[in-house]
Design a protein around this motif. Structure first.
Motif, PDB file in Angstrom:
ATOM      1  N   ALA A  70       0.882  -1.113  -0.048  1.00  0.00           N
ATOM      2  CA  ALA A  70       0.018  -0.116   0.038  1.00  0.00           C
ATOM      3  C   ALA A  70       0.876   1.258   0.013  1.00  0.00           C
ATOM      4  O   ALA A  70       0.512   2.293  -0.709  1.00  0.00           O
ATOM      5  N   ILE A  71       1.922   1.302   0.739  1.00  0.00           N
ATOM      6  CA  ILE A  71       2.781   2.298   0.764  1.00  0.00           C
ATOM      7  C   ILE A  71       3.443   2.634  -0.572  1.00  0.00           C
ATOM      8  O   ILE A  71       3.480   3.926  -0.818  1.00  0.00           O
ATOM      9  N   VAL A  72       3.819   1.703  -1.277  1.00  0.00           N
ATOM     10  CA  VAL A  72       4.247   1.706  -2.623  1.00  0.00           C
ATOM     11  C   VAL A  72       3.341   2.578  -3.625  1.00  0.00           C
ATOM     12  O   VAL A  72       3.789   3.648  -4.147  1.00  0.00           O
ATOM     13  N   SER A  73       2.077   1.997  -3.294  1.00  0.00           N
ATOM     14  CA  SER A  73       1.007   2.871  -4.169  1.00  0.00           C
ATOM     15  C   SER A  73       0.961   4.578  -3.790  1.00  0.00           C
ATOM     16  O   SER A  73       0.926   5.404  -4.656  1.00  0.00           O
ATOM     17  N   SER A  74       0.903   4.556  -2.364  1.00  0.00           N
ATOM     18  CA  SER A  74       0.745   5.926  -1.742  1.00  0.00           C
ATOM     19  C   SER A  74       2.248   6.854  -2.317  1.00  0.00           C
ATOM     20  O   SER A  74       1.957   8.079  -2.696  1.00  0.00           O
ATOM     21  N   ASN A  75       3.288   6.251  -2.198  1.00  0.00           N
ATOM     22  CA  ASN A  75       4.280   6.979  -2.672  1.00  0.00           C
ATOM     23  C   ASN A  75       4.269   7.326  -3.941  1.00  0.00           C
ATOM     24  O   ASN A  75       4.855   8.570  -4.528  1.00  0.00           O
ATOM     25  N   LEU A  76       3.960   6.373  -5.084  1.00  0.00           N
ATOM     26  CA  LEU A  76       3.900   6.785  -6.370  1.00  0.00           C
ATOM     27  C   LEU A  76       3.023   7.825  -6.680  1.00  0.00           C
ATOM     28  O   LEU A  76       3.030   8.520  -7.647  1.00  0.00           O
ATOM     29  N   ASP A  77       1.654   7.915  -5.965  1.00  0.00           N
ATOM     30  CA  ASP A  77       0.734   8.893  -6.052  1.00  0.00           C
ATOM     31  C   ASP A  77       1.591  10.233  -5.805  1.00  0.00           C
ATOM     32  O   ASP A  77       1.130  11.204  -6.606  1.00  0.00           O
ATOM     33  N   GLU A  78       2.115  10.393  -4.842  1.00  0.00           N
ATOM     34  CA  GLU A  78       2.701  11.930  -4.489  1.00  0.00           C
ATOM     35  C   GLU A  78       3.668  12.061  -5.461  1.00  0.00           C
ATOM     36  O   GLU A  78       3.900  13.101  -5.794  1.00  0.00           O
ATOM     37  N   PHE A  79       4.810  11.031  -5.748  1.00  0.00           N
ATOM     38  CA  PHE A  79       5.550  11.251  -6.689  1.00  0.00           C
ATOM     39  C   PHE A  79       5.142  11.953  -8.253  1.00  0.00           C
ATOM     40  O   PHE A  79       5.732  12.663  -8.759  1.00  0.00           O
ATOM     41  N   MET A  80       4.390  11.135  -8.659  1.00  0.00           N
ATOM     42  CA  MET A  80       3.451  11.587  -9.820  1.00  0.00           C
ATOM     43  C   MET A  80       2.798  13.029  -9.813  1.00  0.00           C
ATOM     44  O   MET A  80       3.110  13.801 -10.992  1.00  0.00           O
ATOM     45  N   SER A  81       2.060  13.081  -8.805  1.00  0.00           N
ATOM     46  CA  SER A  81       1.368  14.468  -8.652  1.00  0.00           C
ATOM     47  C   SER A  81       2.390  15.837  -8.388  1.00  0.00           C
ATOM     48  O   SER A  81       1.985  16.843  -8.676  1.00  0.00           O
ATOM     49  N   VAL A  82       3.626  15.382  -7.935  1.00  0.00           N
ATOM     50  CA  VAL A  82       4.467  16.444  -7.715  1.00  0.00           C
ATOM     51  C   VAL A  82       5.687  16.326  -8.407  1.00  0.00           C
ATOM     52  O   VAL A  82       5.831  17.320  -9.358  1.00  0.00           O
ATOM     53  N   ARG A  83       6.397  15.408  -8.444  1.00  0.00           N
ATOM     54  CA  ARG A  83       7.657  15.256  -9.042  1.00  0.00           C
ATOM     55  C   ARG A  83       7.475  15.078 -10.629  1.00  0.00           C
ATOM     56  O   ARG A  83       8.202  16.089 -11.495  1.00  0.00           O
ATOM     57  N   VAL A  84       6.882  14.133 -11.084  1.00  0.00           N
ATOM     58  CA  VAL A  84       6.538  14.218 -12.480  1.00  0.00           C
ATOM     59  C   VAL A  84       5.669  15.118 -12.976  1.00  0.00           C
ATOM     60  O   VAL A  84       6.134  15.687 -14.109  1.00  0.00           O
TER      61      VAL A  84
END
Length: 698
Positions: free
Chosen positions: A47-61
């Motif tokens: 679940a943490i992998v998914s949450s991390n990816l969400d923030e990474f996509m919405s901010v960094r990417v």
């Protein structure tokens, strides 16, 4: 400096920040794959992998896409153009997601053996289907809203990171070759994503069905007179970075509230679609979200967004053997006395190490101050606070009793903005002076100042920490806090608050180093001092435990120190742009990352200083934003016994040979080779009954 050819296919002395972050999330995924980890804990990591990816996509990417949109094509200091970097990020992320869902399928197979079964509607018994049908009609159906898309009804707003169904329809009696109709249905986020199904007869297994699966089975109830050709899930991620005009904002709180509403219309960044999505639905979504290429479209072979697994893992009863054993944080022994905390602190400083020692000590410190008639003022910074914070209640009580209470609430704490706005209003209503910080700077320092009248003098008591004033995260994050009545620390704390809340110019601080004014230069001075010690044959060593290291100037200073002969050990959980082990550049530097049960969050810096060690606690990582665009705090640990306690924390981390991975010069991580005896730092920390015992020298 020599230039090294790397696994990133870019000649650079530096590792790209975003590619380094992806390596960190791979390490989290590895924890979900580790069969030695209890099954429900593996589910949490997934679940943490998914949450991390969400923030990474919405901010960094999202930030990289903004650069491309603006026509920015220059290389960053790691050698990547935005276009090149975006391709690498999307390719690497897609590989990670594929591996994540392979892991998901493995975990669900293992859970089924334990009687926890993720079922599809078609697999249920007639009795179970009847119960689920009733649940749908009574609970789910009244909440649903079908939204058609046609000439008279434009595409509705699709909220970021919400789950939707894309429905392709054909009117009853129409020719199958006719162009179909299209609609979307939002899967309600205020209903449980995973629905427990009544048990089968004579079975101890617990079945669960996904909410979206139940809706799909009853889709005709939403579109009478039409046949559904296909019903597929999709999910959109939008740019979530706030763009604030702080200079022109008359009321920062109102400006942030407006920007939060604008976040709903952020530019699309990623589209997740169910594997096998109907081609017509895919074309409709691509056209609406302006995805001309498929590289931003992730085809998901399983339930979209696995973050829901966290709630399930925490909620499942009677499965203690599938979880880590409970940890019972110890209350700091120094405060386990009849005296009040202020009396204890007049004698000695006190250090606490979360989650092994209880955050209740921080709650009690503020509560005692609120209830103490001799306390005149309380000043505090709040960045992220738990939902049921005792600290908020204590501060409100203090203000209502007539004390001077000043609270700096950081409204720009990403994704906690709405919660912090609510806390700010509550504190203001109680009579606290609420300050929102300085224009252009986030206040990330973690500090509490209590001013107390004692006989004919005022005495200051201070708490500084490496983590947020959040009782919930203090059970999950490793952080260090220091309580002190040191005069120099108290005076610096007053100066810092005066600078933040008023017009005071920066003054010479006796103990603290503060960003963005003095911290970076102070750190550079200390690193250069170690290099000087090394060149002159004196003991020289740096040990830094941080979350991230991405500031180029800081990396260069460490490279210079390494070339001077300074032994440097970095314990960095996440992003690291420094490339260790490169001959002639960084052969004296090691970098390790520990990913385990608790989130390693403490920031600790050790300087050998020619045999006279200095130890610092800090709120700041060594990132450009922390050193130049945030108010951060670095505080010395002056008590020699407490210095030894902090050194012990560092030693334990450096000894880990179970959950530690070491960064290689090619930018990849590999597990530290296990010795004859396994040493797992977090488990070792849990076994220690007192952090006040002396340690060996570094």
């Amino acid at each position: 400096m020599d230039v090294t050819k790397t696994a990133n296919h870019v000649a650079s002395n530096y590792i790209n920040r975003d590619l380094s972050w992806i390596e960190f999330n791979w390490r989290v995924l590895e924890e979900a794959q580790d069969t030695a980890t209890p099954l429900l804990e593996r589910m949490k990591f997934l679940a943490i992998v998914s949450s991390n990816l969400d923030e990474f996509m919405s901010v960094r990417v999202a930030g990289v896409k903004d650069q491309l949109k603006a026509g920015y094509g220059k290389k960053d200091f790691t050698g990547f153009t935005p276009a090149h970097l975006l391709k690498r990020l999307m390719k690497r992320t897609l590989r990670m997601v594929t591996e994540q869902y392979k892991t998901f399928r493995d975990i669900t197979r293992q859970l089924a053996k334990e009687g926890i079964v993720f079922s599809e509607y078609a697999e249920l018994t007639a009795t179970q289907k009847k119960a689920m049908d009733a649940y749908y009609h009574d609970i789910v159906f009244p909440v649903l809203t079908p939204m058609a898309v046609d000439q008279s009804r434009p595409f509705p707003l699709v909220h970021t990171q919400s789950l939707y169904l894309a429905v392709v329809l054909l009117k009853e009696g129409d020719d199958p070759e006719d162009e179909p109709y299209f609609a979307i249905v939002q899967v309600p986020s205020n209903l449980s994503r995973l629905i427990p199904v009544p048990a089968r007869t004579n079975s101890k297994k617990q079945d669960y069905i996904l909410l979206e699966d139940l809706i799909k089975q009853h889709i005709r109830t939403l579109f009478s007179g039409y046949d559904a050709l296909a019903v597929n899930e999709f999910r959109l991620t939008r740019n979530a970075d706030l763009t604030l005009n702080e200079e022109g904002a008359e009321d920062l709180l109102e400006e942030i509230e407006k920007e939060l509403r604008r976040r709903r219309w952020g530019a699309p960044v990623r589209l997740e679609v169910q594997k096998g999505l109907h081609p017509y639905a895919l074309e409709m979504l691509k056209e609406e979200f302006e995805f001309n290429e498929n590289e931003h479209i992730f085809e998901i072979d399983g339930p979209i967004d696995l973050s829901y697994l966290m709630k399930l893992a925490n909620a499942l009863p009677n499965h203690g053997h599938l979880r880590f054993s409970e940890i019972d944080p110890v209350y700091p022994e120094e405060f386990e006395v009849e005296e009040d905390m202020f009396t204890v602190l007049r004698r000695k400083d006190v250090l606490i190490y979360h989650p092994y020692e209880s955050f209740e000590a921080v709650d009690d410190f503020v509560t005692e101050a609120a209830n103490d008639p001799q306390v005149l003022a309380i000043k505090m910074t709040l960045y992220r606070v738990s939902g049921n914070s005792k600290l908020i209640e204590a501060l409100a009580d203090a203000a209502e009793s007539g004390k001077q209470v000043t609270v700096l609430v950081e409204l720009k704490a990403r994704f906690d903005e709405e919660r912090n706005i609510a806390w700010a209003r509550k504190l203001e209503q109680a009579g606290c002076h609420v300050v929102y910080g300085l224009v252009g700077l986030k206040t990330h320092a973690k500090i509490t100042l209590v001013v107390r009248q004692e006989k004919d003098m005022l005495r200051r008591y201070v708490h500084v920490g490496t983590g947020n004033y959040n009782g919930n995260s203090a059970k999950l994050y490793t952080d260090v806090g220091l309580f002190t009545a040191s005069q120099s620390v108290g005076e610096d704390a007053s100066s810092l608050f005066n600078e933040i809340t008023g017009y005071s110019a920066p003054v010479h601080l006796k103990a603290f180093a503060v960003a963005p004014t003095t911290m970076k230069d102070r750190l550079f001075d200390y690193i250069r001092r170690e290099a000087k010690h090394a060149r002159e044959g004196r003991p020289a060593r740096i040990v830094a435990k941080l979350n991230s290291l991405s500031n180029k100037e800081m990396v260069d200073e460490l490279y210079e120190a390494s070339q001077a002969g300074v032994k440097i050990d970095l314990i960095i959980r996440g992003v690291c742009c420094l490339r260790p082990g490169v001959p002639g550049l960084s052969e004296n530097i090691t970098v390790r990352s520990i990913v385990d049960r608790f989130l390693e969050h403490s920031r600790i810096i050790y300087f050998e200083n020619g045999g006279q060690p200095e130890v610092w606690l800090s709120s700041a990582d060594w990132m450009t934003r922390n050193l130049t665009r945030r108010i951060e705090l670095m505080c010395p640990v002056m008590d020699e016994q407490l210095q030894q306690s902090v050194i012990r924390i560092l030693q334990i981390s450096l000894n880990d040979n179970v959950k530690a991975r070491e960064l290689q010069s090619n930018g990849l991580y590999r597990r530290v080779a296990a010795g004859e005896k396994e040493y797992r730092s977090q488990f070792e920390a849990m076994r220690i009954t007192s952090w006040k015992e002396p340690s060996l020298r570094m």
